[in-house]
Design a protein around this motif. Structure first.
Motif, PDB file in Angstrom:
ATOM      1  N   LYS A 202     -12.601  15.253 128.191  1.00 63.89           N
ATOM      2  CA  LYS A 202     -11.212  15.531 128.567  1.00 63.89           C
ATOM      3  C   LYS A 202     -10.357  15.854 127.351  1.00 63.89           C
ATOM      4  N   ASP A 203     -10.681  15.235 126.217  1.00 66.67           N
ATOM      5  CA  ASP A 203      -9.920  15.524 124.996  1.00 66.67           C
ATOM      6  C   ASP A 203     -10.083  16.983 124.590  1.00 66.67           C
ATOM      7  N   ASP A 205     -10.637  19.477 126.734  1.00 72.07           N
ATOM      8  CA  ASP A 205      -9.833  20.255 127.682  1.00 72.07           C
ATOM      9  C   ASP A 205      -8.364  20.264 127.263  1.00 72.07           C
ATOM     10  N   GLN A 206      -7.856  19.116 126.861  1.00 69.20           N
ATOM     11  CA  GLN A 206      -6.464  19.029 126.421  1.00 69.20           C
ATOM     12  C   GLN A 206      -6.240  19.834 125.145  1.00 69.20           C
ATOM     13  N   THR A 209      -6.082  23.521 126.111  1.00 68.70           N
ATOM     14  CA  THR A 209      -4.808  23.818 126.779  1.00 68.70           C
ATOM     15  C   THR A 209      -3.669  23.870 125.774  1.00 68.70           C
ATOM     16  N   LYS A 210      -3.645  22.916 124.874  1.00 69.01           N
ATOM     17  CA  LYS A 210      -2.599  22.872 123.851  1.00 69.01           C
ATOM     18  C   LYS A 210      -2.671  24.091 122.942  1.00 69.01           C
TER      19      LYS A 210
END
Length: 244
Positions: A202-203, A205-206, A209-210
């Motif tokens: 998940k990190d 994915d973030q 996105t960022k």
């Protein structure tokens, strides 16, 4: 131009990989003619472990941006090409098991064609009227077919080229050197290499996105949901039309 240079680097590295597989190469579904002459390498060679590859064809002789097609642009990258040859591939990043090789475009470098360990042929420059003497061919010589184009792109070859010589297609080559992963020598257009540690799960994915939000300006004029990276925007197959 930068892409062409990248391809050439992979080609040169591919040449060195040939040495690594040389001793184990038999054929790739090729039936050998039994009439090939069996000859031994000259006893006068200084190093019997040194392999010699002859660049039988040039590389894109029809394209003006290729400065020295006979040398496959080896000197363009700052490598020695004195007397039309390059010896010792350590400067190309080859390890101790595969650096002992001389690459040359001089067909008179060795006394006889039977003494060469391998011949390299570029798809676009093959002429069926100009091939090595098959009567002197040894059954352990490597005949490498090199191309970075898709099969459909070969339909426009010159009548003297490979497409119009079925007997060459059937029993001439025993090693392929292409972008296909199942080639005897895999020469990709490029690779993705990890240069730094990054998050996972998940990190990650973030993080993606960022990064996308921070760099929106780079794609401000674009409106798409998919991307394709290709080298020929006017392909025979029309692959680019899939995203059009």
């Amino acid at each position: 131009m930068q892409q062409m240079m990248s391809i050439l680097i992979f080609v040169l590295v591919g040449l060195s990989l040939t040495l690594t597989i040389y001793w184990n190469v038999q054929t790739e579904s090729v039936l050998w003619e039994t009439s090939y002459v069996q000859q031994q390498r000259s006893s006068n060679d200084a190093d019997l472990n040194m392999k010699t590859i002859l660049l039988w064809t040039p590389w894109f002789v029809q394209f003006p941006h290729v400065i020295n097609p006979a040398a496959w642009r080896i000197p363009d990258f700052g490598h020695s090409w004195e007397e039309n040859k390059h010896t010792d591939l350590t400067d190309l990043g080859c390890d101790q098991d595969s650096y002992k090789c001389t690459v040359t475009s001089n067909r008179s470098y060795l006394e006889d064609e039977s003494l060469y360990d391998g011949f390299l042929f570029h798809q676009f420059d093959i002429n069926q009227g100009d091939i090595p003497n098959q009567g002197k061919r040894r059954d352990n010589q490597v005949y490498m077919f090199h191309t970075m184009e898709s099969p459909s792109y070969g339909l426009g070859f010159d009548p003297n080229g490979l497409t119009y010589a079925p007997w060459i297609n059937n029993n001439f080559f025993n090693v392929t050197m292409t972008y296909h992963t199942q080639s005897g020598i895999h020469v990709p257009f490029g690779i993705m290499r990890k240069t730094a540690d990054h998050p996972v799960g998940k990190d990650l994915d973030q993080y993606i996105t960022k990064y996308g939000k921070q760099n929106t300006k780079l794609m401000a004029a674009k409106n798409f949901s998919a991307v394709i990276m290709i080298s020929n925007c006017g392909s025979v197959s029309g692959r680019e039309s899939v995203l059009a």
